[in-house]
Design a protein around this motif. Structure first.
Motif, PDB file in Angstrom:
ATOM      1  N   ALA A  12       0.827  -1.204   0.000  1.00 33.41           N
ATOM      2  CA  ALA A  12       0.000   0.000   0.000  1.00 33.41           C
ATOM      3  C   ALA A  12       0.870   1.268   0.000  1.00 33.41           C
ATOM      4  O   ALA A  12       0.370   2.374   0.141  1.00 33.41           O
ATOM      5  CB  ALA A  12      -0.928  -0.015   1.212  1.00 33.41           C
ATOM      6  N   ASP A  13       2.186   1.016  -0.155  1.00 29.05           N
ATOM      7  CA  ASP A  13       3.168   2.104  -0.236  1.00 29.05           C
ATOM      8  C   ASP A  13       3.655   2.171  -1.677  1.00 29.05           C
ATOM      9  O   ASP A  13       4.156   1.172  -2.218  1.00 29.05           O
ATOM     10  CB  ASP A  13       4.323   1.794   0.723  1.00 29.05           C
ATOM     11  N   ILE A  14       3.512   3.300  -2.317  1.00 26.76           N
ATOM     12  CA  ILE A  14       3.871   3.457  -3.726  1.00 26.76           C
ATOM     13  C   ILE A  14       5.346   3.161  -3.980  1.00 26.76           C
ATOM     14  O   ILE A  14       5.741   2.693  -5.058  1.00 26.76           O
ATOM     15  CB  ILE A  14       3.504   4.891  -4.221  1.00 26.76           C
TER      16      ILE A  14
ATOM     17  N   PHE B  17      -0.519  -0.608  -6.146  1.00 26.40           N
ATOM     18  CA  PHE B  17      -0.601   0.360  -5.047  1.00 26.40           C
ATOM     19  C   PHE B  17      -2.052   0.788  -4.817  1.00 26.40           C
ATOM     20  O   PHE B  17      -2.543   0.796  -3.681  1.00 26.40           O
ATOM     21  CB  PHE B  17       0.291   1.583  -5.374  1.00 26.40           C
TER      22      PHE B  17
ATOM     23  N   MET C 297       1.354  11.154   0.136  1.00 29.78           N
ATOM     24  CA  MET C 297       2.396  10.146  -0.077  1.00 29.78           C
ATOM     25  C   MET C 297       3.401  10.675  -1.104  1.00 29.78           C
ATOM     26  O   MET C 297       3.013  11.189  -2.141  1.00 29.78           O
ATOM     27  CB  MET C 297       1.781   8.840  -0.575  1.00 29.78           C
ATOM     28  N   LYS C 298       4.644  10.534  -0.775  1.00 26.65           N
ATOM     29  CA  LYS C 298       5.695  11.029  -1.682  1.00 26.65           C
ATOM     30  C   LYS C 298       6.686   9.884  -1.932  1.00 26.65           C
ATOM     31  O   LYS C 298       6.725   8.894  -1.191  1.00 26.65           O
ATOM     32  CB  LYS C 298       6.396  12.240  -1.091  1.00 26.65           C
TER      33      LYS C 298
ATOM     34  N   THR D 173      12.965   3.884   1.008  1.00 26.42           N
ATOM     35  CA  THR D 173      12.060   2.721   0.945  1.00 26.42           C
ATOM     36  C   THR D 173      12.230   1.985  -0.370  1.00 26.42           C
ATOM     37  O   THR D 173      12.275   0.737  -0.405  1.00 26.42           O
ATOM     38  CB  THR D 173      10.599   3.198   1.084  1.00 26.42           C
TER      39      THR D 173
END
Lengths: 225, 246
Positions: free
Chosen positions: A105-107, A165, B1-2, B7
């Protein structure tokens, strides 16, 4: 949005790099996969258990799928494709555990997987045809279309990342919203739906990667088993 | 969100690390196990195929052996039939020969028995005839008959004497034994002796005796010669002639 906890938070930093909850959860997923793999490896036998039979059936299905699509030894692709399927599948489902956030769920995660998929396409293309032979397909039918080829590469990679995503983030947000609005039991059907969506999205990601790899390899290429 | 490069990089590294670990921990063992099982299945199929082929070969071999045995059985049956036929033929020939010999033997025995029986029958008939004659003569013969025979004997005395002379009579006195059926008077006997001396021209010693078995008549014995004028002699002569005739 931070209020409902759908987005990652920084746990600690290593210099300029931030280690977020996404990365930590991914490590947990990795650990879980490694432990399960180790247990499975220990239990492997010529007379298989039910679990071993299921796992072997899955791998045979993966092998058959790859053999049907690629003119290569399937086991050259099985590790990367299998790892993508397993890693994405577990990552999609780990958010169901209390206190865990879905890494996909994190781009940044999905983008990383999409870049890996993009890289695999080119790695296998170059490995089977050579750099010159592989790059030749960008001038087909004419050099004038090269920018469009490049645009297609970028857009399909971005689409791959955004699709996964979007699906996972929406599922997670719906679950969180429902949990906050209507209470404890109502989100359960949505959680079950989330499981199905998670598995389907992992499967779609892997299959699209396989299709992209196959698109970079001519079907007449020798070397398949 | 960026976009967070940290990550992104960590996730790429995570994937590579996981790929590296799973390659050793999962994919290679599973592939080896799958290959091992496929090899096992292929080996099993090959073994089953070999066993099936071997079974087919054995079946074919068995069929050929059965055919050979049938052929052998036919040959043996044919040979046994031929042998049995030859043996039957031989036994029949032997039996026929044996039967012929037996018949021949029985026939010879029968003929022998028949001849013996016929002979015995003849003997019995002759004996019966002789006995009957002797009995009948014994009934009817009396001293008259005896004297008639005596007279006949005296009538032929000269011929008897000539016969004795022909037989080269050398001894003197001539021993004459005289058997009569009835007792003859002394003078009659003396007359006989005298008459014989006259015919023989030699001295004659006469030894007279009586024998009732003669029925009637007289028997004279001299120089190993016998002149039988008795009815018993006649019966004996009849008996001999019957033997010759029957």
């Amino acid at each position: 949005m931070r209020d409902i906890g759908a987005f990652p938070e920084t746990v600690f930093s290593l210099g300029p790099l931030h280690v977020t909850t996404t990365v930590v959860t991914s490590w947990f997923v990795m650990g879980l996969i490694i432990v399960l793999s180790y247990l499975l490896k220990r239990s492997l036998a010529v007379r298989p258990s039910i679990v071993q039979e299921i796992v072997e059936a899955m791998f045979e299905a993966i092998e058959t799928t790859i053999r049907d699509v690629l003119p290569l030894d399937p086991w050259k692709v099985v590790p990367v494709l299998g790892t993508l399927w397993i890693f994405i599948g577990f990552s999609n489902l780990v958010g169901l555990l209390p206190g865990m956030k879905t890494p996909t769920a994190d781009i940044n995660t999905t983008f990383a997987f999409a870049v890996i998929s993009f890289s695999l396409t080119h790695v296998f293309g170059i490995a089977t045809q050579g750099l010159k032979g592989y790059l030749a397909h960008y001038r087909e039918p004419t050099w004038l279309l090269f920018p469009f080829h490049l645009l297609a590469e970028i857009t399909r990679t971005v689409a791959l990342a955004v699709r996964l995503f979007g699906n996972m983030l929406s599922g997670e947000m719906i679950a969180l919203i429902l949990l906050g609005v209507v209470g404890f039991l109502v989100p359960i059907p949505f959680a079950l739906l989330h499981i199905i969506i998670g598995l389907i999205q992992a499967y779609i990601f892997g299959v699209l990667t396989l299709v992209f790899i196959a698109g970079g390899i001519p079907q007449t290429t020798e070397g398949g088993q | 969100m960026k976009f967070d490069i940290g990550t992104f990089v960590f996730q790429v590294i995570n994937f590579i690390v996981l790929l590296f670990i799973l390659k050793r921990l999962l994919y290679r063992p599973v592939r080896e196990m799958l290959q091992k099982r496929r090899d096992l299945v292929e080996e099993t199929i090959r073994s089953a195929e070999d066993a099936r082929r071997e079974a087919l070969q054995l079946k074919e071999q068995h069929r050929q052996e059965i055919e050979q045995l049938h052929g052998l059985q036919e040959q043996m049956l044919q040979k046994m039939k031929e042998d049995a036929f030859a043996e039957r033929k031989r036994l029949l020939a032997g039996a026929e020969q044996e039967a012929a010999l037996l018949i021949e033997k029985e026939k010879a025995l029968f003929d022998s028995e028949k001849g013996r029986s016929e002979l015995e029958l003849k003997e019995s008939a002759v004996e019966a005839a002789a006995l009957f004659s002797a009995r009948m003569l014994g009934e009817i013969a009396d001293e008259e008959v005896h004297r008639a025979i005596w007279r006949k004997f005296l009538a032929q005395l000269e011929q008897i004497a000539d016969h004795l002379v022909e037989k080269n009579l050398r001894k003197e006195p001539v021993e004459v034994e005289l058997l009569t059926a009835f007792v003859m008077p002394g003078e009659t006997l003396e007359e006989l002796r005298t008459a014989m001396e006259a015919h023989l021209s030699r001295r004659v010693t006469l030894h007279a005796s009586t024998n009732r078995e003669l029925i009637a008549g007289v028997v004279l014995k001299a120089c190993d010669l016998v002149y039988d004028f008795s009815l018993a002699g006649q019966v004996a002569d009849l008996k001999r002639r019957l033997h010759e005739v029957v």
